[in-house]
Design a protein around this motif. Structure first.
Motif, PDB file in Angstrom:
ATOM      1  N   VAL A 112       0.854  -1.191   0.000  1.00 37.99           N
ATOM      2  CA  VAL A 112       0.000   0.000   0.000  1.00 37.99           C
ATOM      3  C   VAL A 112       0.891   1.242   0.000  1.00 37.99           C
ATOM      4  O   VAL A 112       1.719   1.424   0.896  1.00 37.99           O
ATOM      5  N   LYS A 113       0.747   2.080  -1.028  1.00 34.14           N
ATOM      6  CA  LYS A 113       1.512   3.326  -1.154  1.00 34.14           C
ATOM      7  C   LYS A 113       0.615   4.400  -1.769  1.00 34.14           C
ATOM      8  O   LYS A 113      -0.478   4.129  -2.257  1.00 34.14           O
ATOM      9  N   ARG A 114       1.152   5.629  -1.776  1.00 32.28           N
ATOM     10  CA  ARG A 114       0.420   6.741  -2.379  1.00 32.28           C
ATOM     11  C   ARG A 114       1.052   7.125  -3.723  1.00 32.28           C
ATOM     12  O   ARG A 114       2.267   7.249  -3.833  1.00 32.28           O
ATOM     13  N   VAL A 115       0.195   7.338  -4.709  1.00 30.91           N
ATOM     14  CA  VAL A 115       0.661   7.770  -6.032  1.00 30.91           C
ATOM     15  C   VAL A 115       0.975   9.260  -5.980  1.00 30.91           C
ATOM     16  O   VAL A 115       0.107  10.071  -5.637  1.00 30.91           O
ATOM     17  N   VAL A 116       2.204   9.646  -6.324  1.00 32.59           N
ATOM     18  CA  VAL A 116       2.563  11.068  -6.385  1.00 32.59           C
ATOM     19  C   VAL A 116       2.916  11.503  -7.799  1.00 32.59           C
ATOM     20  O   VAL A 116       3.029  12.704  -8.071  1.00 32.59           O
ATOM     21  N   GLY A 117       3.107  10.545  -8.701  1.00 29.29           N
ATOM     22  CA  GLY A 117       3.433  10.903 -10.075  1.00 29.29           C
ATOM     23  C   GLY A 117       2.913   9.874 -11.052  1.00 29.29           C
ATOM     24  O   GLY A 117       2.846   8.688 -10.739  1.00 29.29           O
ATOM     25  N   THR A 118       2.535  10.340 -12.236  1.00 24.68           N
ATOM     26  CA  THR A 118       2.053   9.451 -13.299  1.00 24.68           C
ATOM     27  C   THR A 118       2.936   9.639 -14.539  1.00 24.68           C
ATOM     28  O   THR A 118       3.832  10.487 -14.560  1.00 24.68           O
ATOM     29  N   GLY A 119       2.678   8.854 -15.570  1.00 22.53           N
ATOM     30  CA  GLY A 119       3.513   8.865 -16.757  1.00 22.53           C
ATOM     31  C   GLY A 119       3.763  10.252 -17.327  1.00 22.53           C
ATOM     32  O   GLY A 119       2.822  11.007 -17.565  1.00 22.53           O
ATOM     33  N   GLY A 120       5.044  10.592 -17.515  1.00 25.70           N
ATOM     34  CA  GLY A 120       5.405  11.894 -18.058  1.00 25.70           C
ATOM     35  C   GLY A 120       5.765  12.926 -17.009  1.00 25.70           C
ATOM     36  O   GLY A 120       6.335  13.984 -17.329  1.00 25.70           O
ATOM     37  N   ASP A 121       5.457  12.673 -15.743  1.00 18.96           N
ATOM     38  CA  ASP A 121       5.752  13.619 -14.669  1.00 18.96           C
ATOM     39  C   ASP A 121       7.237  13.647 -14.334  1.00 18.96           C
ATOM     40  O   ASP A 121       7.943  12.636 -14.438  1.00 18.96           O
ATOM     41  N   LYS A 122       7.694  14.811 -13.906  1.00 19.81           N
ATOM     42  CA  LYS A 122       9.029  14.972 -13.347  1.00 19.81           C
ATOM     43  C   LYS A 122       8.882  15.234 -11.851  1.00 19.81           C
ATOM     44  O   LYS A 122       8.312  16.250 -11.446  1.00 19.81           O
ATOM     45  N   ILE A 123       9.343  14.290 -11.053  1.00 17.84           N
ATOM     46  CA  ILE A 123       9.211  14.363  -9.602  1.00 17.84           C
ATOM     47  C   ILE A 123      10.548  14.784  -9.009  1.00 17.84           C
ATOM     48  O   ILE A 123      11.606  14.270  -9.404  1.00 17.84           O
ATOM     49  N   ALA A 124      10.521  15.715  -8.076  1.00 21.21           N
ATOM     50  CA  ALA A 124      11.758  16.148  -7.421  1.00 21.21           C
ATOM     51  C   ALA A 124      11.481  16.497  -5.966  1.00 21.21           C
ATOM     52  O   ALA A 124      10.367  16.874  -5.594  1.00 21.21           O
ATOM     53  N   CYS A 125      12.508  16.356  -5.174  1.00 14.57           N
ATOM     54  CA  CYS A 125      12.411  16.721  -3.762  1.00 14.57           C
ATOM     55  C   CYS A 125      13.831  16.976  -3.251  1.00 14.57           C
ATOM     56  O   CYS A 125      14.752  16.230  -3.581  1.00 14.57           O
ATOM     57  N   CYS A 126      14.009  17.993  -2.496  1.00 18.66           N
ATOM     58  CA  CYS A 126      12.922  18.853  -2.017  1.00 18.66           C
ATOM     59  C   CYS A 126      13.200  20.291  -2.441  1.00 18.66           C
ATOM     60  O   CYS A 126      14.352  20.648  -2.704  1.00 18.66           O
ATOM     61  N   ASP A 127      12.171  21.139  -2.498  1.00 18.29           N
ATOM     62  CA  ASP A 127      12.393  22.546  -2.805  1.00 18.29           C
ATOM     63  C   ASP A 127      12.889  23.258  -1.551  1.00 18.29           C
ATOM     64  O   ASP A 127      13.117  22.632  -0.507  1.00 18.29           O
ATOM     65  N   LYS A 128      13.060  24.563  -1.617  1.00 16.26           N
ATOM     66  CA  LYS A 128      13.626  25.309  -0.488  1.00 16.26           C
ATOM     67  C   LYS A 128      12.770  25.236   0.765  1.00 16.26           C
ATOM     68  O   LYS A 128      13.259  25.453   1.885  1.00 16.26           O
ATOM     69  N   ASP A 129      11.474  24.904   0.585  1.00 19.30           N
ATOM     70  CA  ASP A 129      10.578  24.776   1.735  1.00 19.30           C
ATOM     71  C   ASP A 129      10.383  23.326   2.160  1.00 19.30           C
ATOM     72  O   ASP A 129       9.501  23.014   2.967  1.00 19.30           O
ATOM     73  N   GLY A 130      11.193  22.430   1.570  1.00 16.59           N
ATOM     74  CA  GLY A 130      11.124  21.022   1.954  1.00 16.59           C
ATOM     75  C   GLY A 130       9.966  20.271   1.329  1.00 16.59           C
ATOM     76  O   GLY A 130       9.604  19.189   1.796  1.00 16.59           O
ATOM     77  N   ARG A 131       9.382  20.791   0.246  1.00 13.55           N
ATOM     78  CA  ARG A 131       8.217  20.171  -0.362  1.00 13.55           C
ATOM     79  C   ARG A 131       8.579  19.349  -1.597  1.00 13.55           C
ATOM     80  O   ARG A 131       9.569  19.619  -2.277  1.00 13.55           O
ATOM     81  N   LEU A 132       7.743  18.356  -1.870  1.00 15.65           N
ATOM     82  CA  LEU A 132       7.817  17.592  -3.109  1.00 15.65           C
ATOM     83  C   LEU A 132       7.330  18.489  -4.242  1.00 15.65           C
ATOM     84  O   LEU A 132       6.408  19.289  -4.054  1.00 15.65           O
ATOM     85  N   THR A 133       7.938  18.357  -5.424  1.00 11.30           N
ATOM     86  CA  THR A 133       7.436  19.089  -6.587  1.00 11.30           C
ATOM     87  C   THR A 133       7.088  18.110  -7.699  1.00 11.30           C
ATOM     88  O   THR A 133       7.767  17.095  -7.891  1.00 11.30           O
ATOM     89  N   VAL A 134       6.020  18.413  -8.408  1.00  7.93           N
ATOM     90  CA  VAL A 134       5.581  17.621  -9.561  1.00  7.93           C
ATOM     91  C   VAL A 134       5.547  18.562 -10.754  1.00  7.93           C
ATOM     92  O   VAL A 134       4.781  19.525 -10.771  1.00  7.93           O
ATOM     93  N   ASN A 135       6.432  18.310 -11.720  1.00  9.66           N
ATOM     94  CA  ASN A 135       6.560  19.185 -12.889  1.00  9.66           C
ATOM     95  C   ASN A 135       6.843  20.626 -12.476  1.00  9.66           C
ATOM     96  O   ASN A 135       6.319  21.576 -13.059  1.00  9.66           O
ATOM     97  N   GLY A 136       7.643  20.764 -11.420  1.00  8.41           N
ATOM     98  CA  GLY A 136       8.038  22.073 -10.932  1.00  8.41           C
ATOM     99  C   GLY A 136       7.044  22.734 -10.006  1.00  8.41           C
ATOM    100  O   GLY A 136       7.317  23.813  -9.463  1.00  8.41           O
ATOM    101  N   ILE A 137       5.891  22.118  -9.804  1.00  8.71           N
ATOM    102  CA  ILE A 137       4.851  22.690  -8.945  1.00  8.71           C
ATOM    103  C   ILE A 137       4.966  22.082  -7.549  1.00  8.71           C
ATOM    104  O   ILE A 137       4.875  20.855  -7.394  1.00  8.71           O
ATOM    105  N   PRO A 138       5.182  22.903  -6.503  1.00  9.44           N
ATOM    106  CA  PRO A 138       5.278  22.353  -5.142  1.00  9.44           C
ATOM    107  C   PRO A 138       3.933  21.813  -4.663  1.00  9.44           C
ATOM    108  O   PRO A 138       2.877  22.372  -4.972  1.00  9.44           O
ATOM    109  N   VAL A 139       3.990  20.716  -3.927  1.00  6.46           N
ATOM    110  CA  VAL A 139       2.777  20.047  -3.448  1.00  6.46           C
ATOM    111  C   VAL A 139       2.782  20.028  -1.925  1.00  6.46           C
ATOM    112  O   VAL A 139       3.718  19.507  -1.305  1.00  6.46           O
ATOM    113  N   ASP A 140       1.753  20.609  -1.332  1.00  6.90           N
ATOM    114  CA  ASP A 140       1.590  20.527   0.123  1.00  6.90           C
ATOM    115  C   ASP A 140       0.989  19.167   0.469  1.00  6.90           C
ATOM    116  O   ASP A 140      -0.028  18.773  -0.108  1.00  6.90           O
ATOM    117  N   GLU A 141       1.611  18.469   1.425  1.00  7.18           N
ATOM    118  CA  GLU A 141       1.174  17.118   1.772  1.00  7.18           C
ATOM    119  C   GLU A 141       0.854  17.031   3.269  1.00  7.18           C
ATOM    120  O   GLU A 141       1.667  16.575   4.069  1.00  7.18           O
TER     121      GLU A 141
END
Length: 246
Positions: A90-119
């Motif tokens: 059991v896991k959580r999906v954070v990215g789908t086909g074609g996405d660029k996933i990166a971590c972490c930005d300056k605020d410690g957040r995950l980014t998807v296609n350069g967009i920070p995601v609050d979790e």
């Protein structure tokens, strides 16, 4: 006296009919909701602490049977993949086909296609990952992370193995909608992913199924209780009528 007795019998027959109808409709709703749920959902036991605090090790969850193509970012899914141990996980999906996933930005957040995601579902108040990483998700694949990023063995680990860290959509068996035991309530769709292209998954039918079963139980109990009450009321009217006749 004769008219009163006929009215009483008429009311009694109507009461019996309504009582029987309520029980019958209640049975249909309850059994229908239960059967519908049994077809659409299946229970799973969460094997590890990687999804704490959303779900804990040993929790029994209800997961909707879905095709992997229906999965969206933010979904908590049950999947089986040979590279991950060939057992349900059991896991959580954070990215789908074609996405660029990166971590972490300056605020410690995950980014998807350069967009920070609050979790807000993550355990603890630290960064979204203890180790920085970047990944490109291949077409038809899913990038999966646990909600307790300090202990979860997820797509980040498989990146270190030299792969892309993701699993095929076909590996998904179901999407988790609720914690059934201990009672933990519904698992919602994260708002942060709703702003990304494709949005989030629509809610499953579990609430509707539970609602149908609840109404069914109320109708069954109401119909069962109404019968004795109506019979007692009928006897009381007859007793009063007989007393008045004297």
């Amino acid at each position: 006296m004769s008219g009163t007795g006929q009215d009483s019998d008429g009311h009694g027959r109507l009461g019996s009919m309504l009582s029987g109808l309520a029980v019958a409709v209640g049975c249909v709703l309850f059994l229908g909701g239960f059967a519908w749920g049994a077809v659409v959902y299946r229970p799973y036991t969460v094997p590890t602490e990687s999804m704490t605090p959303t779900v804990n090790a040993g929790d029994r969850v209800l997961a909707q049977r879905v095709d992997g193509d229906e999965v969206r970012r933010g979904d908590v899914v049950v999947f089986t993949d040979r590279q991950w141990g060939d057992m349900p996980m059991v896991k959580r999906v954070v990215g789908t086909g074609g996405d660029k996933i990166a971590c972490c930005d300056k605020d410690g957040r995950l980014t998807v296609n350069g967009i920070p995601v609050d979790e807000p579902y993550l355990r603890g108040s630290g960064p979204a990952s203890v180790n920085d990483f970047t990944a490109e998700v291949p077409k038809g694949q899913l990038f999966l992370l646990g909600d307790d990023r300090t202990v979860s063995l997820d797509s980040r680990v498989h990146l270190e193995d030299g792969g892309h860290g993701s699993v095929p959509r076909s590996a998904v068996q179901a999407r988790v909608d609720a914690v059934a035991w201990p009672l933990g309530g519904m698992i919602g769709r994260p708002r942060a992913f709703a702003a990304l292209p494709g949005g989030v998954s629509s809610a499953g039918p579990l609430r509707l199924q539970l609602g149908a079963m609840g109404v069914g139980v109320l109708l069954i109990l109401g119909g069962a209780v109404y019968g004795p009450i109506a019979a007692r009321s009928k006897r009381n009217r007859r007793t009063k009528a007989a007393t008045g006749a004297r």
